[in-house]
Enzyme design. Structure first.
Site, mmCIF file in Angstrom:
data_model
loop_
_atom_site.group_PDB
_atom_site.id
_atom_site.type_symbol
_atom_site.label_atom_id
_atom_site.label_comp_id
_atom_site.label_asym_id
_atom_site.label_seq_id
_atom_site.Cartn_x
_atom_site.Cartn_y
_atom_site.Cartn_z
ATOM 1 N N GLN A 1 0.835 -1.194 0.000
ATOM 2 C CA GLN A 1 0.000 0.000 0.000
ATOM 3 C C GLN A 1 0.871 1.246 0.000
ATOM 4 O OE1 GLN A 1 -2.031 1.352 3.719
ATOM 5 N NE2 GLN A 1 -3.879 0.881 2.573
ATOM 6 N N GLY A 2 0.835 1.998 -1.075
ATOM 7 C CA GLY A 2 1.618 3.229 -1.173
ATOM 8 C C GLY A 2 0.735 4.445 -1.006
ATOM 9 N N SER B 1 0.782 6.573 2.403
ATOM 10 C CA SER B 1 1.423 7.588 3.245
ATOM 11 C C SER B 1 2.667 8.154 2.580
ATOM 12 C CB SER B 1 1.832 6.973 4.583
ATOM 13 O OG SER B 1 0.740 6.375 5.216
ATOM 14 N N GLU C 1 -10.555 -2.197 6.501
ATOM 15 C CA GLU C 1 -9.303 -2.399 7.228
ATOM 16 C C GLU C 1 -9.541 -2.252 8.730
ATOM 17 O OE1 GLU C 1 -6.267 0.286 5.966
ATOM 18 O OE2 GLU C 1 -4.709 -0.709 7.126
#
Ligand SMILES: Cc1cc2nc3c(=O)[nH]c(=O)nc-3n(C[C@H](O)[C@H](O)[C@H](O)COP(=O)(O)OP(=O)(O)OC[C@H]3O[C@@H](n4cnc5c(N)ncnc54)[C@H](O)[C@@H]3O)c2cc1C
Lengths: 415, 351
Positions: A128-129, A131, A247
């Site tokens: 997951q990119g 932040s 999530e």
């Protein structure tokens, strides 16, 4: 209002138990947590076993290779897997809990076809990119630029805290396609980035527990096909929000079962080493047992609600769970250390699996109140989205308010 | 599994809420404590049972909730009782509701609520303080069996005592001004034994559950009041609820009430399963769940009362605003049917 299994749920539970009992002894010992390729192989093997047995993507729709199970069956799966000591999702976390559900909800038929079966089989690992160094809690402030060049986006920027980036095949990437000075929630786009594209540099970061589970990811002129865009250009913020609820809602559920079991172990240890005689220690253990039991009841409440609402998306009630669980989890590890006394200063884990090692768990739990939305952010979500309290003034809202009401004599907010 | 409250349970809670809404509540700003037969206590307030409210709730059947239909009750379970008691807590209903509801399955002639029953747990020794003594028709006393030293489960019994035979003095200023207190000079020695240790334990366990539900009501209604005030009160040119320090207090209040309610509902369901002897019924687990519920609900009620007062600022400390009634009741109830330490000990034994 009841907590008993239906006959169908009972059957599902028994079948699952029998399967777990048969399959778990065939697994090797988990690899050292520093050996990422071995961890990927281990987690993927487990996912493949789940897939063959029909337990992969349990709660995903059947048309996408899932089992179309109800939220309650999913909960039973998480509970029984944890009780039996089955492996965690591990490096499949983002694929199964985040990217997968997002693709089901928002992707094109070709994109789904390409990725969903592979995620389910454990063949494809995602990271997951989201932040960035200057965009954490304020994720919408992200600045990684994507400029259109023919059939490609050319992406430049920096991402940080990208878990499992080293072993991932794909990255769900949020980029800015709109103007840098535009409204920050608009102009964000959701892209599928193959991790073998030229221009990606990973710099591993080490956690306080000594794990290199996440990296800084530097992107220099990375060319991503426009065909890899999920949803419309500029619609990425909405798309990302859909899956945050998943999530928070289910990401920690099986850990409640783990924590409750851990507490029984701590009680047994305390009886053995005499710390149980201290009524304060004993009562703190009991107080935490009450908290975890109540959290488990809250999970069941949330799951029952999700089961009977149209979209099956966990509501903002999952913020209450995330807030209280993450804090309780830290108390648990502290209490464990206290009961162990000076023993808690020694790591005795020669294989570096760190699996359940109390000293390591204590350090790992530091991240619980930070990742997936900090405790402060959860409180703000509860305050604003559930209780309807007015939002805080931000720079943008202040500017809007100032231009809307430039009333003479208005006070400046006491600053 | 379906852990949502049923439509019937919500309807029952709604009916109780409607009745409560027709009567004055001590916590309402500017209201004085209601009551017709209690002694004058507190700053101009009148304590004791609101007889009209009691009658209306009795008519609704809240006392015979768990009494079988053949015996004139509603034949329902704990899962329904906790919905009723959360409503009573929200309205700060005053009177021996818990004890009368507990006694009804034991003494079905009390299912109608025509008689008021008190319950006093004297297993931990002095002080012997009794609530609502003047309003009681019957008093149940849980006592340690003669010669047994410990206040532990399995060593107590239930006595039925005539309230008028007790020698007791009124406490001039009870902390909770709505609940008259009497101090007994000595333990009641005379009374009819109507229950053994198992009955005594069950009474105290069920009392802890109903009290936890009541405390959850306090915690929940105070969250709503604090939030409403935080939206309406402005300082520094904005609603105080937009300040994060206040918003986060409200969020914690909400989380405490939600968690307490989940715990209370889980305990109620497990106790019902045990009573119905359903598959997987597990009394020790149900008993631990009750203790967990009581611990968390006491904490939620007391902490939320403090937070509500804090959010109301100076007004929060005034008699007029009525928030103090909630705090005082929450304190009193956290010392009824087992204190935090006692419930923690019960939980720890099962670990
Ligand atoms: C173990 C771990 C794994 C992670 N994995 C990933 C991943 O795979 N991919 C990814 O994209 N990200 C990942 N993250 C990043 C995570 O989402 C961020 O760390 C988190 O959102 C917080 O952002 P930040 O670190 O920039 O802290 P900041 O936002 O700078 O916050 C610093 C402090 O300020 C407080 N704060 C900030 N804003 C406010 C506000 N408005 N009101 C009150 N307080 C405020 C915070 O609560 C915190 O205490 C991971 C993080 C951890 C710890």
């Amino acid at each position: 209002m009841q907590l008993r299994d239906t006959p169908a749920q009972q059957r599902f539970r028994e079948e699952l138990r029998a399967w777990l009992e048969a399959v778990l002894p065939t697994l090797d010992r988990p690899p050292s947590q520093d050996d990422w390729q071995a961890r990927r192989a281990y987690d993927s093997h487990w996912q493949a076993l789940l897939y063959q047995a029909g337990y992969a993507g349990l709660n995903w729709p059947a048309e996408y290779g899932g089992r179309g199970a109800t939220p309650t069956e999913h909960l039973i799966f998480l509970e029984e897997s944890e009780l039996a000591g089955a492996p965690y999702v591990g490096v499949n976390f983002v694929g199964l809990l985040h990217a997968g559900p997002t693709l089901i909800a928002e992707a094109s038929p070709e994109q789904r076809e390409r990725h969903i079966p592979a995620i389910l089989r454990g063949d494809e690992i995602w990271c997951q990119g989201f932040s960035e160094p200057d965009a954490g809690s304020d994720l919408a402030a992200l600045r990684t630029r994507a400029v259109r060049d023919g059939d490609h986006y050319v992406v430049t920027g920096r991402k940080i805290w990208t878990s499992h980036a080293e072993v991932a095949d794909f990255c769900e990437l949020l980029v800015r396609t709109g103007p840098a000075d535009g409204p920050k929630h608009q102009g964000i786009t959701w892209l599928i980035m193959p991790m073998d594209t030229a221009g990606i540099t990973l710099r591993p970061l080490m956690t306080a527990g000594g794990s290199t589970e996440f990296s800084e990811m530097i992107l220099e002129d990375v060319r991503i096909p426009v065909a890899n865009r999920v949803g419309a250009e500029g619609d990425g913020w909405r798309i990302a929000m859909v899956t945050f609820a998943f999530e928070r809602g289910t990401g920690f559920v099986s850990e409640v079962v783990w924590a409750r079991r851990r507490l029984v172990e701590i009680a047994a240890l305390a009886r053995e080493n005499g710390t149980w005689e201290d009524s304060e220690t004993r009562r703190r253990i009991a107080r935490l047992a009450a908290e975890f039991d109540a959290l488990w009841a809250l999970v069941k409440r949330n799951v029952s609600q999700a089961e009977h609402c149209a979209d099956g998306i966990p509501g903002p009630g999952s913020s209450v769970f995330k807030l209280r669980f993450s804090e309780a989890r830290q108390h648990l590890d502290d209490l464990h250390a206290e009961v162990r006394g000076r023993e808690s200063l020694a790591f005795d884990d020669e294989h570096h699996t760190y699996d359940g090692e109390p000293g390591y768990e204590r350090l790992r739990s530091l991240a619980y109140t930070i990742a997936a939305g900090t405790s402060q952010i959860q409180r703000t979500i509860i305050g604003e989205r559930i209780l309807g309290l007015p939002k805080e003034p931000t720079a943008a809202r202040n500017a809007a308010a100032a231009s809307a009401v430039s009333a003479p004599g208005a006070k400046g907010g006491g600053r | 599994m379906d852990f949502r409250p049923t439509q019937d349970q919500l309807a029952l809670a709604g009916a109780v809420r409607d009745v409560l809404g027709k009567h004055r509540s001590p916590g309402t700003p500017g209201e004085e404590a209601p009551g017709e037969d209690g002694p004058q206590t507190g700053a101009g307030g009148v304590g004791g049972v609101d007889v009209a409210l009691w009658r209306d709730l009795a008519e609704l059947g809240v006392f015979g909730l768990r009494v079988s239909e053949e015996e004139g009750g509603l034949g329902l379970g704990h899962a329904e009782s906790v919905h009723v008691f959360e409503e009573l807590g929200r309205a700060l209903a005053t009177g021996p509701y818990t004890a009368t509801a507990l006694a009804a399955p034991l003494l079905p002639e009390h299912a109608s609520g025509r008689h008021r029953v008190g319950l006093s747990d004297l297993t931990s020794g002095a002080p012997y303080l009794l609530e609502h003594l003047d309003a009681l028709d019957t008093l149940l006393v849980v006592e340690v069996v003669d010669g047994e030293a410990h206040a532990v489960p399995g060593h107590s019994q239930v006595l039925r005592v005539e309230p008028i035979e007790l020698r007791a003095e009124a406490v001039p200023h009870p902390v909770d001004p709505c609940v008259p207190l009497h101090r007994l000079r000595q333990k009641p020695l005379r009374g009819e034994i109507i229950g053994d240790a198992a009955t005594a334990d069950a009474l105290l366990r069920e009392g802890a559950l109903l009290t936890a539900a009541y405390q959850t009501g306090i915690a929940a209604t105070l969250t709503e009041r604090a939030v409403a005030y935080a939206k309406q009160r402005a300082q520094f040119g904005r609603a105080i609820g937009s300040f994060q320090a206040v918003k986060h207090l409200c969020a914690d209040m909400f989380a405490r009430a939600e968690l307490a309610r989940a715990a209370v509902h889980a305990a109620a369901v497990l106790l019902d399963d045990d009573r119905a002897d359903r598959d997987g019924a597990d009394l020790p687990a149900a008993a631990s769940a009750v203790s967990a519920a009581k611990l968390l609900a006491d904490e939620a009620a007391v902490a939320n009362a403090r937070a509500a007062i804090q959010i109301h600022g100076g007004m929060g400390c005034t008699w007029e605003m009525g928030l103090h009634y909630f705090l005082k009741r929450a304190w009193a109830l956290s010392l009824a049917y087992g204190r935090a330490a006692e419930h923690a000990d019960l939980i720890s034994e099962a670990l």
